[in-house]
Design an enzyme around this catalytic site. Structure first.
Site, short mmCIF file in Angstrom:
data_model
loop_
_atom_site.label_atom_id
_atom_site.label_comp_id
_atom_site.label_asym_id
_atom_site.label_seq_id
_atom_site.Cartn_x
_atom_site.Cartn_y
_atom_site.Cartn_z
N ALA A 1 0.84 -1.23 0.06
CA ALA A 1 0.08 0.01 -0.01
C ALA A 1 0.99 1.26 -0.12
O ALA A 1 1.25 1.81 1.02
CB ALA A 1 -1.03 -0.11 1.36
N ALA A 2 1.59 1.57 -1.25
CA ALA A 2 2.77 2.45 -1.32
C ALA A 2 2.50 3.72 -1.44
O ALA A 2 3.49 4.55 -1.03
CB ALA A 2 3.56 1.93 -2.28
N ALA A 3 1.06 4.25 -2.03
CA ALA A 3 0.98 5.60 -2.21
C ALA A 3 0.88 6.62 -0.93
O ALA A 3 0.18 6.03 -0.41
CB ALA A 3 -0.24 5.89 -3.34
N GLY B 1 6.33 7.53 0.56
CA GLY B 1 7.17 7.81 1.70
C GLY B 1 8.00 6.65 2.11
O GLY B 1 9.16 6.65 2.22
N GLU C 1 -0.09 0.24 -5.44
CA GLU C 1 -1.21 1.08 -5.16
C GLU C 1 -2.69 0.69 -5.55
O GLU C 1 -2.73 0.55 -6.77
CB GLU C 1 -0.92 2.60 -5.09
CG GLU C 1 -2.24 3.45 -4.83
CD GLU C 1 -2.33 3.56 -3.45
OE1 GLU C 1 -1.86 3.36 -2.42
OE2 GLU C 1 -3.95 3.56 -3.19
N ASP D 1 1.45 -0.98 5.00
CA ASP D 1 1.37 0.41 5.74
C ASP D 1 -0.29 0.62 5.55
O ASP D 1 -0.63 1.20 4.39
CB ASP D 1 2.25 1.22 5.13
CG ASP D 1 2.27 2.57 5.92
OD1 ASP D 1 1.87 2.64 7.24
OD2 ASP D 1 2.40 3.84 5.39
N CYS E 1 -1.01 4.50 11.42
CA CYS E 1 -0.85 5.72 12.06
C CYS E 1 -2.09 6.11 12.90
O CYS E 1 -2.63 6.95 12.74
CB CYS E 1 -0.44 7.07 10.99
SG CYS E 1 -1.89 7.08 9.78
#
Ligand code: SAM
Length: 462
Positions: free
Chosen positions: A117-119, A122, A141, A186, A239
């Site tokens: 889940a890269a977009a 970062g 993504e 992530d 997060c």
């Protein structure tokens, strides 16, 4: 509502946190949640070292981020995102807490890594820096709208071993199976840890949303587990502080995939251990880490590292890329261009032509089948009739000293903004020339009769 107009922190969220943290911790936590968010600058170690950047930094840097040797805390309110060094890909601006994930996953040069889940990129750019150009990073993504931003950040970063895909976790698992040495999830989450900087996250928050996120995270993580090879690692990060989305998701994975175990993570200064008691999960989950804004200079974060039991296999043999080589007409055009323009040699067994475009592929290149690939590698340029025209990502791949012909711009001169706005510059350069800012490549120009024609891409103009 304007994008970031103030929204109060949800009362129910604060009550939950008071309940979890207790009298000893909650007042400091609540005060920190009303304070200014922290930011950090992670140097692109593919282009220069942290210390080299520190020596030339136009921005007020604080100390190094304790858990990320390539990063500094940012002080003051300069706007580093608009600076030409950002355009040159010298750094990525990121919440210092978010820098923990790639460091804790600890990819080793030469490994095959998946960022599921890269977009906007970062953690993917961080993973790429740690891989040092060796091995393979698949940065995926699922959302069409977000993948373009990811691809642009990846191109600016200038790593030669990233493939960007636009896929669902399920389709990746169907194609690859358990092939990756390390997988990062992530996960999309309720974003409680971002409440200081993201008013939208405050406005959207509800208990139902937390519950919905937890279901989605369990689904994503269950598919991600299938992509990890025996002996490989899986890092799950969010997060958010909500234990349903953190320890609770891992607990369910450990029930359903008994061949995974929790790896005890290092507690850097300010980190605290996972909190299984918050949700009645197994005690091993103290091996995870929680980052709280009242205990360190960063936002809220959670990370848990899992290892899949089993034999470590020799990854190199199974995945070496075999190329049939460039067709003769392409090889001679590329070689003529490279000899005249570049000081570096790109291995030809990694060059591939798709349509009229020439790409530099990662050193490891598995079969992507029918997966949607947005960025198969670095776009070096295009073949036009009897010539080769370089593309912007090739300039971003170059380091200081990699170009034979350069036109250097100073930070304070009028030429730099003119170039970045697409204007022609006066120059004695002949032919394809790399435009640099204080020696760092930022794009192409073509010297013709005392002028440097501007080839800075329109889509990149600030
Ligand atoms: N890793 C990114 C970074 O460091 O820049 C941030 C990733 S963000 C926290 C979570 C990502 O998950 C979003 O880009 C979102 O589009 C994506 N996502 C949402 N639903 C998903 C799903 N069902 N499967 C996989 N990814 C999903």
């Amino acid at each position: 509502m304007p994008a970031n107009s103030p929204v109060p922190i949800p009362k129910l969220f604060l009550e939950r946190m008071e309940n979890y943290l207790g009298e000893s911790q909650f007042p400091a936590f609540a005060a920190a949640m009303e304070a200014t968010p922290k930011s950090g600058l992670r140097v692109n170690s593919l282009k220069l070292s942290a210390e080299q950047f520190q020596a030339i930094s136009p921005f007020k840097l604080g100390g190094k981020v304790a858990w990320c040797p390539s990063a500094y805390h940012l002080l003051g309110d300069d706007r580093p995102g608009l600076h030409a060094y950002h355009t040159a890909g010298l750094y990525y601006l990121q919440d210092p807490s978010a820098m923990s994930a790639a460091e804790l996953l600890a990819p080793q040069p030469g490994e095959r890594i998946l960022d599921l889940a890269a977009a906007p990129g970062g953690k993917a750019t961080h993973l790429a820096a740690l891989l040092q150009g060796k091995g393979l990073l698949v940065a995926n993504e699922i959302k069409d709208k977000r993948v373009g931003h990811l691809a642009q950040n990846v191109e600016r970063w200038g790593a030669g071993n990233i493939v960007v895909t636009n896929e669902s976790p399920e389709r990746l698992a169907d194609q690859f199976g358990p092939y990756f040495d390390r997988v990062l999830v992530d996960a999309p989450c309720s974003g409680e840890g971002m409440f200081r900087k993201d008013m939208g996250a405050r406005a959207d928050w509800s208990l139902e949303m937390v519950a919905g996120c937890a279901i989605r995270q369990k689904n994503i993580l269950h598919v991600a587990a299938k992509l990890v090879r025996p002996g490989g690692h899986l890092l799950y990060s969010t997060c958010t502080f909500a234990p349903e989305e953190d320890e609770g998701v891992i607990e369910q994975l450990l029930v359903d995939f008994p061949d995974f175990e929790v790896v005890q993570l290092q507690l850097f200064p300010g980190f605290t251990s996972g909190k299984p008691t918050w949700i009645n999960a197994r005690p091993e989950l103290t091996g995870a880490v929680r980052l709280f804004p009242h205990l360190l200079e960063g936002e809220g974060h959670f990370a848990c590292l899992l290892k899949r039991r089993g034999e470590v296999q020799d990854s190199e043999k199974a995945w070496s890329y075999r190329s049939s080589g460039l067709a003769k007409q392409y090889a001679s055009l590329w070689r003529a261009f490279a000899t005249e323009t570049l000081n570096l040699e790109l291995p030809e067994d990694r060059l591939r032509v798709f349509g009229e475009r020439l790409y530099f592929l990662p050193p490891l290149s598995p079969d992507f089948g029918r997966l949607r690939i947005v960025h198969p590698g670095v776009w070096l340029g295009s073949f036009k009739k009897d010539r080769f025209e370089p593309a912007h990502p090739l300039a971003m791949l170059l380091k200081q000293g990699d170009a034979k012909k350069t036109h250097n711009l100073n930070l304070s001169g009028v030429e730099l903004p003119a170039y970045l706005h697409g204007e022609v510059l006066a120059s004695d350069a002949q032919g394809w020339t790399v435009v640099t800012v204080n020696g760092f490549p930022i794009g192409w120009g073509k010297g013709v009769q005392g002028m440097l024609k501007n080839h800075y891409p329109r889509g990149w103009m600030v």
